[in-house]
Design a protein around this motif. Structure first.
Motif, PDB file in Angstrom:
ATOM      1  N   TYR A   1      -5.389   1.703  11.284  1.00  0.00           N
ATOM      2  CA  TYR A   1      -5.142   2.801  10.352  1.00  0.00           C
ATOM      3  C   TYR A   1      -6.323   3.744  10.459  1.00  0.00           C
ATOM      4  O   TYR A   1      -7.464   3.307  10.619  1.00  0.00           O
ATOM      5  CB  TYR A   1      -5.005   2.297   8.915  1.00  0.00           C
TER       6      TYR A   1
ATOM      7  N   ASN B   1      -5.335  -2.885   2.881  1.00  0.00           N
ATOM      8  CA  ASN B   1      -5.596  -2.307   1.559  1.00  0.00           C
ATOM      9  C   ASN B   1      -7.026  -2.541   1.086  1.00  0.00           C
ATOM     10  O   ASN B   1      -7.523  -1.803   0.249  1.00  0.00           O
ATOM     11  CB  ASN B   1      -4.644  -2.889   0.513  1.00  0.00           C
TER      12      ASN B   1
ATOM     13  N   GLU C   1      -5.340   3.201  -0.936  1.00  0.00           N
ATOM     14  CA  GLU C   1      -4.280   4.181  -1.166  1.00  0.00           C
ATOM     15  C   GLU C   1      -3.031   3.944  -0.308  1.00  0.00           C
ATOM     16  O   GLU C   1      -1.978   4.522  -0.560  1.00  0.00           O
ATOM     17  CB  GLU C   1      -4.802   5.610  -0.913  1.00  0.00           C
ATOM     18  N   VAL C   2      -3.131   3.090   0.698  1.00  0.00           N
ATOM     19  CA  VAL C   2      -2.017   2.853   1.614  1.00  0.00           C
ATOM     20  C   VAL C   2      -1.047   1.836   1.011  1.00  0.00           C
ATOM     21  O   VAL C   2      -1.458   0.756   0.596  1.00  0.00           O
ATOM     22  CB  VAL C   2      -2.518   2.331   2.976  1.00  0.00           C
ATOM     23  N   GLU C   3       0.229   2.205   0.979  1.00  0.00           N
ATOM     24  CA  GLU C   3       1.272   1.299   0.490  1.00  0.00           C
ATOM     25  C   GLU C   3       1.850   0.583   1.706  1.00  0.00           C
ATOM     26  O   GLU C   3       2.723   1.102   2.401  1.00  0.00           O
ATOM     27  CB  GLU C   3       2.352   2.079  -0.257  1.00  0.00           C
TER      28      GLU C   3
ATOM     29  N   ALA D   1       4.941   1.891   4.243  1.00  0.00           N
ATOM     30  CA  ALA D   1       4.355   2.830   5.200  1.00  0.00           C
ATOM     31  C   ALA D   1       5.152   2.863   6.501  1.00  0.00           C
ATOM     32  O   ALA D   1       5.705   1.857   6.937  1.00  0.00           O
ATOM     33  CB  ALA D   1       2.909   2.435   5.489  1.00  0.00           C
TER      34      ALA D   1
ATOM     35  N   ILE E   1      -0.428   2.116  11.461  1.00  0.00           N
ATOM     36  CA  ILE E   1       0.088   2.526  10.157  1.00  0.00           C
ATOM     37  C   ILE E   1      -0.072   4.036  10.089  1.00  0.00           C
ATOM     38  O   ILE E   1      -1.174   4.555  10.245  1.00  0.00           O
ATOM     39  CB  ILE E   1      -0.700   1.849   9.016  1.00  0.00           C
TER      40      ILE E   1
ATOM     41  N   ARG F   1       0.058   7.817   8.364  1.00  0.00           N
ATOM     42  CA  ARG F   1      -0.121   8.525   7.092  1.00  0.00           C
ATOM     43  C   ARG F   1       1.046   9.483   6.890  1.00  0.00           C
ATOM     44  O   ARG F   1       1.644   9.955   7.838  1.00  0.00           O
ATOM     45  CB  ARG F   1      -1.415   9.345   7.111  1.00  0.00           C
TER      46      ARG F   1
END
Length: 97
Positions: free
Chosen positions: A11, A40, A45-47, A51, A76, A78
């Protein structure tokens, strides 16, 4: 005994990135690897459960059923802040001035 394969989960933000190497069971899916990565902890902030995901830059339509192969890098993605077409139009308008 269940065989394991090595994969990576990545990420990135413009100013920060993280790549986590994992040993997952053969037959694990793209989403399984992302959930096991605990990304995480670095990017709260990443679900991870929703995602958008890909492998080596190619988007995966159904990460819940896409089985991983050894050596693959799961990415992953954004959410886009602006539609790419609109961004190009904005740049073209700015260049025309």
């Amino acid at each position: 005994m269940v065989d394991k394969i090595r994969v990576e989960v990545a990420y990135a933000l413009p100013e920060k990135q993280k790549i986590i190497a994992l040993d997952v069971e053969e037959g694990s899916t793209v989403r399984d690897a992302v959930m096991m990565s605990n990304m995480n902890a670095f990017f709260p902030e990443v679900e991870l459960s929703t995602a958008k995901l890909g492998i080596f830059g190619k988007s995966i339509r159904n990460p819940e059923s896409q089985v991983l192969k050894a050596g693959e890098r799961v990415e992953i993605y954004r959410e886009l802040k602006i539609d790419p077409k609109q961004a190009r139009a904005n740049r073209a308008a700015k260049a025309a001035k």
